[in-house]
Design a protein around this motif. Structure first.
Motif, mmCIF file in Angstrom:
data_model
loop_
_atom_site.group_PDB
_atom_site.id
_atom_site.type_symbol
_atom_site.label_atom_id
_atom_site.label_comp_id
_atom_site.label_asym_id
_atom_site.label_seq_id
_atom_site.Cartn_x
_atom_site.Cartn_y
_atom_site.Cartn_z
ATOM 1 N N LEU A 13 0.844 -1.194 0.000
ATOM 2 C CA LEU A 13 0.000 0.000 0.000
ATOM 3 C C LEU A 13 0.879 1.244 0.000
ATOM 4 O O LEU A 13 1.770 1.389 0.838
ATOM 5 C CB LEU A 13 -0.914 -0.004 1.233
ATOM 6 C CG LEU A 13 -1.952 1.109 1.367
ATOM 7 C CD1 LEU A 13 -2.880 1.136 0.170
ATOM 8 C CD2 LEU A 13 -2.758 0.921 2.647
ATOM 9 N N VAL A 14 0.628 2.134 -0.962
ATOM 10 C CA VAL A 14 1.314 3.419 -1.059
ATOM 11 C C VAL A 14 0.247 4.508 -0.976
ATOM 12 O O VAL A 14 -0.729 4.476 -1.728
ATOM 13 C CB VAL A 14 2.085 3.557 -2.385
ATOM 14 C CG1 VAL A 14 2.757 4.923 -2.482
ATOM 15 C CG2 VAL A 14 3.101 2.428 -2.537
ATOM 16 N N VAL A 15 0.430 5.462 -0.054
ATOM 17 C CA VAL A 15 -0.594 6.483 0.192
ATOM 18 C C VAL A 15 0.030 7.870 0.095
ATOM 19 O O VAL A 15 1.122 8.108 0.648
ATOM 20 C CB VAL A 15 -1.251 6.299 1.578
ATOM 21 C CG1 VAL A 15 -2.330 7.356 1.807
ATOM 22 C CG2 VAL A 15 -1.848 4.898 1.697
ATOM 23 N N ARG A 16 -0.646 8.766 -0.572
ATOM 24 C CA ARG A 16 -0.168 10.146 -0.687
ATOM 25 C C ARG A 16 -0.122 10.802 0.687
ATOM 26 O O ARG A 16 -1.071 10.702 1.467
ATOM 27 C CB ARG A 16 -1.100 10.943 -1.603
ATOM 28 C CG ARG A 16 -0.647 12.377 -1.854
ATOM 29 C CD ARG A 16 -1.608 13.109 -2.777
ATOM 30 N NE ARG A 16 -2.904 13.291 -2.147
ATOM 31 C CZ ARG A 16 -3.956 13.816 -2.781
ATOM 32 N NH1 ARG A 16 -3.855 14.162 -4.058
ATOM 33 N NH2 ARG A 16 -5.103 13.967 -2.154
ATOM 34 N N PRO A 17 0.968 11.497 1.019
ATOM 35 C CA PRO A 17 1.069 12.149 2.331
ATOM 36 C C PRO A 17 0.185 13.391 2.420
ATOM 37 O O PRO A 17 -0.273 13.934 1.406
ATOM 38 C CB PRO A 17 2.550 12.528 2.423
ATOM 39 C CG PRO A 17 2.986 12.663 1.004
ATOM 40 C CD PRO A 17 2.210 11.640 0.230
#
Length: 300
Positions: A13-17
């Motif tokens: 999972l990669v999430v925008r900060p």
């Protein structure tokens, strides 16, 4: 590389900060994946800004080696950043849109669970995209290299005058161009900066690269599409404050005589979309091709 049984159970999972209210949909997504039997891991940068207890963090390189798929929650910028890092590993990407446009992160957040259920259940449309790689050469030596999902852009600095660029393709002289710069874009990038500069749309299945001048001095200097097997060389002839940008990664301080050599990368990236997705659906939705003036009676 064929997936091992362990890889098939790992979803990254990669999430925008700095995204307001992101904790709730992230928790929903993690809960769904874990209850479905998947091992969930976080990209290291995501783990730094997102508090999710009990979830392992991994570097992009480790994700590429371990993950069966990567879910990206953010906008196209978030997708571009991780796609370049994961390109050598050929791990498929699934985009959940938290941005404004979302050409690459195309699944609405409110539909992420049913869409993921279909995709991970085998009801998916694979969409393979090419990348570009470019190297800056000075005096015959390579001083910088970069990878681009969208485009390589050679451009003048703010407040500087026009640049003059010499462009050759496969060793054949094409033109000397005076302009604000030049965009060399993949089919994926044809809907980005290249489109706003007057370039054509390239379907992702086309094996082409589009060269789009930015505000050229000669109005006859038009965009051109060349085979993606081409080697494109852009030489700095004149101008100041010139830089080359690989998507969002900038190399500044180019000098007269520097050459940027651009070619298709050996890497590809694969987006996974819900079954039934088409590129034309995306164009209609994102570019509003299906909208007509108020009062128009044609079907929407």
């Amino acid at each position: 590389m064929p997936a091992t049984p362990d890889m098939q159970k790992t979803i990254a999972l990669v999430v925008r900060p700095n995204t307001s209210g992101i904790d709730v949909p992230v928790r929903q997504l993690v809960d769904y994946l874990q209850h479905a039997g998947y091992r969930v891991v976080l990209e290291a940068g995501t783990a730094e800004h997102l508090a999710v207890d009990g979830i392992e963090a991994m570097s992009a390189a480790d994700l590429g080696a371990a993950a069966y798929a990567v879910v990206v929650m953010g906008g196209d910028g978030t997708m571009l950043g991780i796609a370049r890092q994961l390109a050598p590993y050929n791990v498929p990407l699934i985009g959940i849109n938290l941005g404004r446009l979302g050409f690459m992160t195309d699944i609405p957040v409110e539909r992420m669970i049913p869409a993921l259920a279909d995709i991970l259940g085998g009801k998916a449309r694979a969409d393979k995209r090419t990348l570009l790689e470019g190297c800056v050469k000075r005096g015959g030596e390579t001083i910088h290299c970069g990878l681009a999902v969208n485009d390589v852009v050679v451009a003048r600095g703010a407040g500087a005058g026009m640049v003059e660029l010499k462009v050759t393709v496969d060793g054949n002289f094409m033109y000397n161009q005076r302009s604000d710069g030049l965009i060399i874009a993949t089919p994926t990038g044809s809907t980005a900066y290249a489109l706003s500069a007057g370039g054509p749309l390239l379907h992702p299945s086309l094996q082409g690269v589009v060269l789009v001048p930015i505000a050229p001095h000669a109005l006859s200097n038009r965009p051109i599409v060349v085979p993606d097997s081409s080697s494109i060389t852009v030489e700095i002839v004149a101008g100041r404050d010139i830089s080359v940008n690989f998507d969002m990664q900038t190399f500044a301080s180019l000098m007269h005589g520097d050459q940027i050599v651009i070619s298709r990368s050996p890497y590809n990236m694969t987006f996974l979309h819900p079954e039934g997705w088409t590129y034309y659906d995306t164009l209609r939705e994102k570019l509003h091709w299906n909208e007509y003036p108020a009062g128009d009676s044609r079907p929407k």
